[in-house]
Scaffold this active site. Sequence first.
Site, PDB file in Angstrom:
ATOM      1  N   GLU A 158      -6.347  -5.764  -3.508  1.00 21.95           N
ATOM      2  CA  GLU A 158      -6.307  -4.785  -4.585  1.00 21.95           C
ATOM      3  C   GLU A 158      -5.112  -5.044  -5.519  1.00 21.95           C
ATOM      4  OE1 GLU A 158      -8.693  -2.938  -5.058  1.00 21.95           O
ATOM      5  OE2 GLU A 158      -8.014  -1.424  -6.500  1.00 21.95           O
ATOM      6  N   ASP A 159      -3.955  -5.333  -4.933  1.00 22.65           N
ATOM      7  CA  ASP A 159      -2.741  -5.384  -5.755  1.00 22.65           C
ATOM      8  C   ASP A 159      -2.313  -6.789  -6.178  1.00 22.65           C
ATOM      9  OD1 ASP A 159      -2.751  -2.690  -5.368  1.00 22.65           O
ATOM     10  OD2 ASP A 159      -1.316  -2.727  -3.707  1.00 22.65           O
TER      11      ASP A 159
END
Length: 718
Positions: free
Chosen positions: A82-83
């Site tokens: 996600e990051d």
Amino acid sequence: MEKQDIITFEKLREKVIEYIEDEKKIELISKAYLFAFEKHFGVKRLTGEDYIQHPLNVAIILTTINADAETICAALLHDVMEDCNTTEAEIKEKFDDEIASLVVGVTKINRLNFNLDSEASTANHRKIIVGLSQDVRVIIIKLADRLHNMRTLWIKSKEQQKETAKETLDILIPIAHRLGINQIKAELEDLSLRYSKPDVYFSIVENLNKTRKERDRIVEEMVRQVSKILSDHGIENKVKGRAKSIFGIYKKLDDGKKFKEIYDLMALRVFVDSESDCYQALGILHAKYKPVPKRFKDYVAMPKTNMYQSLHTTVFGLESNIFEIQIRTPEMDEIAEKGIASHWSYKEGGKGRLQTTMEQKLQFFRSIIELKDEETGDEEFVNSVKKDVFKDTIYVFTPKGDVVELPYGSTPIDFAYKVHSQVGDKMVSAIINDSIVTLDYKLQNQDIIKIKTNPNSSGPSREWIGIAKTTQAKNKIKSFFAKVDKERDFEKGEELIAKELRTHKIPNSEFFANENIEKILKHYKLTNVEELNIAVGSGRIPVSQVVKPEFDSETKEELILKKAQSGVGIKSVSKNDIIVRGMGDLKVNIASCCLPVLGDEIVGYITKGQGINIHRITCPNVKDLEERLIDVEWNKQDNQKYVSTLIVHASENHNLLLDIISKTSHFNISVKNFNEMAKKDDYVFEISVLVEDTSNLEKFMDSVNTIKNISRVERLMR
Ligand code: MN
């Protein structure tokens, strides 16, 4: 503000080697740590710590329930997709499929939109999380992730604190409860209360502190007494005073109990070696301390659905204080604290997976049922959950991340109609995870679906009824056609009757006189004039039979044929978009074998009782049938569109449909349907479009022909 200790990898390692002996697994975990460390390097959390502290803490939480090495790795990696733009492929390559699928699972759940405008209820959200997590370890990681985020929730705004606390209470805590992971659940509960109702929380804390000293003294003394009595009876035991959770106290207050009652209530936990010792200990304690009536519960003989086992009783103990006593074996305690996660220790040779044993599946399933059972006990619901959670349901996403629940085997058509009838009716194509698919594509769990619509679309295709999986979609398509057909037939019927009356110079007043109409309706078993119009318009009842019932002895088709053959008495009558030279009350159908469009040279074929079929003059199906052919002409009408089916041959299928569909917009053409047909070295697509006329169609075909990899485009003729 509070600070947590900085966690080092060494600390995690220490915890892990307490229960994982395999050196290779430990190496795998340190590899996952280094990978995550690098990916998150230089990134800080809001709390000011290095980002890596978060995954490290999540992993540490999981060691307290003895999570396996793969789960610890996935916990360390859970935010890299996600990051940090890490792909699934990268994780697969560096680690393995198992770890990658756990990371993907957590990432998906973290992407879910559980906001207020989402349709699903909280019970549905729980179902969705459970349904999405084919591997129960995904949920366990999610719970640990949330726990650490709640521990550092103080850094967030009041509003975010409340929102997270509510979501945790509504969705995650019930799941933790059903999985029996009490250790994580209890801390989540206290933290949720702290942020959702800080006043209540801190007043309970304060009250507990005020009375702590006195309570501790009484509990300590009671522990000594109980332990001695049991030992005197020859029962090996260990007795502990038990702190009551703040949330537990809050719940009792909420149930209307008085402060005093709750604070005076004390709790003990008695550990004995065996099940039979449990019952024996209970008997001994009841003999010594008077039990409070109706407070005894036997969860040993009848475990809770989350596998919890214990004997519960409440007695009047030392100095007349009321004590809640739980009696259990260490194994029962392990299950009470870790629930489904306690099964990690039962794995054979490190090979078994938590989720794969039948027992766990069953357990999981029962948990979900109980989730709702408490609320309604509705059998139908239980069945629907059973179907949903197990294999019959998929969860897919809108591009915004909203979750749509569909039965297994659903297609983009089902999705579109589930979103909205308008979306279904105006759909021209579907794009799944960024590539275009045919409308009979079977949706997969977690697909992200974008439906392309065209406001000018004339509506769904009848073939969709056969393609759609859900009754809901089928019915919506059918009702679209029923409505269109009825309207069209009604108008057509009305027009036909009026025309026929004029032809025979019959006054309206005569035809529509009650007596006459009633006779006709009765004869055809119809109930009103509207139905009569529809019956005539649809061709079920020939208009001549209605207007001059005694008139007919030959079919209309035969009459036309005679006139056409004799070459006399022919007059042109315009029938919708086609002018038929002959009589005007016949059905005109566009032949499906060659699908003529405006501008094509056409010919009419007089069928036996089915009206006139319009073919392209080049159609092989009418080649040697001259005696039943009749001249017809186009009657240009504005806005009329024609279906044409194209066969496209290509050497490769890279984004081809997308390219083709993008061409349609230049020519005011809409795609009605398409199919991909399997061929060996040749990709063949069958595309149905709606076009104005032949020149429109030809320009489009030329344009499609310019697309790379397309070798040939031709109109369907079969
Ligand atoms: Mn996280």
